[in-house]
Motif scaffolding. Structure first.
Motif, mmCIF file in Angstrom:
data_model
loop_
_atom_site.group_PDB
_atom_site.id
_atom_site.type_symbol
_atom_site.label_atom_id
_atom_site.label_comp_id
_atom_site.label_asym_id
_atom_site.label_seq_id
_atom_site.Cartn_x
_atom_site.Cartn_y
_atom_site.Cartn_z
ATOM 1 N N THR A 115 -66.018 -22.783 11.955
ATOM 2 C CA THR A 115 -65.030 -22.214 12.655
ATOM 3 C C THR A 115 -63.828 -23.239 12.608
ATOM 4 O OG1 THR A 115 -66.047 -20.557 14.070
ATOM 5 C CG2 THR A 115 -63.934 -21.610 14.882
ATOM 6 N N GLY B 13 -67.292 -20.138 17.009
ATOM 7 C CA GLY B 13 -67.069 -18.833 16.667
ATOM 8 C C GLY B 13 -67.253 -17.944 17.659
ATOM 9 N N LEU C 192 -64.018 -16.152 11.253
ATOM 10 C CA LEU C 192 -64.521 -17.269 11.924
ATOM 11 C C LEU C 192 -65.780 -17.912 11.354
ATOM 12 C CD1 LEU C 192 -64.721 -15.417 15.463
ATOM 13 C CD2 LEU C 192 -63.349 -17.770 14.827
#
Length: 311
Positions: free
Chosen positions: A91, A66, A60
């Motif tokens: 992300t 994230g 991520l």
């Protein structure tokens, strides 16, 4: 039931619209929503909600999206200890155009997903060795997917490979796959076979088996799925439902397939169970929010089978 998902994370940005715009056209949408998703995350949540002990591996961005996705996974009792964060990439995001009939068009920007490298995977070999089954897709670096499948083959661990987003694949990779789960479009890209009929589906499946795949399961939306292996072909009927949003239906199918196989069901039984999970998913909006729980799938199957007996 130890299920390892090596895959992607996406924050889905969804626009609902009466229809998709034509080239050069601007139209007014009716709604906007944001949902955590990504094929890997969707499949992990599906398996967890259906009773699997799930660990997720991937990358991520070190950002708000994230954080939100990580929270969602943890809320679904998924082991996130081995998920990496990247300061240099955001992300992944998915831009989803959702039409009134439930069909969708999706553009993904993988970003941090592509920063997860084969060297990172080498640090989690023990997770693969200890898993009962491994799920992989194609929203990460292909070299990571190839290495994950190679490790699983080396350790004798079955692999479900969902080849999406579709691309051509080499035989040396397909020969290591236990269960390949393309939809009709993905099967066409993998094989070059134009799929218009169920005979075409069987032909594409045989093509993939001849290239080395152990079991091919081609998903057919409301028509169910076709299982093709060296012993023949078998159609597993789908479940008729009112479609609201088709996002994540295939991912729910794959997560359910993993749980059913690990729990000891035959492939036919597992696909029947997975068909039900996929059908329920299209009755709700969003990716992860639409993925059903075990009690919902069991109740749905029971109701369907009771109705069929009465009719």
């Amino acid at each position: 039931m130890k299920i390892l998902v090596i895959g992607s994370f996406m924050m889905d940005l969804v626009v609902r619209t009466p229809r998709a715009p034509q080239k050069g056209e601007t139209i007014i949408g009716t709604d906007f929503s944001r949902f955590p998703g990504g094929k890997g995350a969707n499949q992990a949540v599906s398996a967890a909600r259906l009773g699997g002990e799930v660990t997720m591996v991937g990358m991520l961005g070190n950002d708000r999206f994230g954080d939100d996705i990580l929270d969602e996974l943890q809320n679904n009792q998924i082991n996130t200890k081995f998920i990496l964060r990247n300061d240099g990439s955001s992300t992944g995001v998915g831009f989803v155009t959702l039409e009134e009939d439930g069909n969708n068009r999706i553009i993904i920007v993988p970003s941090a997903n592509l920063q997860y490298k084969p060297a990172d995977l080498s640090h989690v070999q023990d997770l693969i060795k200890e898993a009962d089954i491994v799920l992989v897709q194609l929203e990460m670096d292909l070299k990571v997917t190839e290495k994950a499948i190679t490790f699983a083959k080396q350790f004798g661990i079955p692999v479900i490979f969902n080849p999406a987003p579709a691309r051509t694949l080499e035989d040396h990779l397909l020969q290591k796959v236990t269960y390949l789960t393309p939809n009709e479009t993905e099967a066409e890209i993998l094989t070059g076979v134009k799929i218009k009929t169920l005979e075409d589906v069987k032909h594409a499946g045989r093509h993939l088996v001849n290239r080395g795949v152990e079991n091919v399961v081609i998903t057919l939306a409301e028509k169910g799925a076709y299982i093709i292996d060296r012993n023949g072909c078998e159609h597993v009927s789908g479940f008729p439902v009112a479609i609201k949003d088709t996002v994540a239906a295939g991912d729910a199918f794959n997560g359910a397939l993993a749980v059913a196989l690990v729990s000891g069901k035959s492939l036919m039984e597992a696909v029947h169970f997975a068909n039900a999970a996929g059908a329920l998913t299209v009755t709700k909006e969003g990716a992860i929010p639409s993925v059903p729980y075990l009690y919902e799938v069991e109740k749905f199957i029971q109701k369907y089978e009771t109705s069929n007996r009465l009719n």
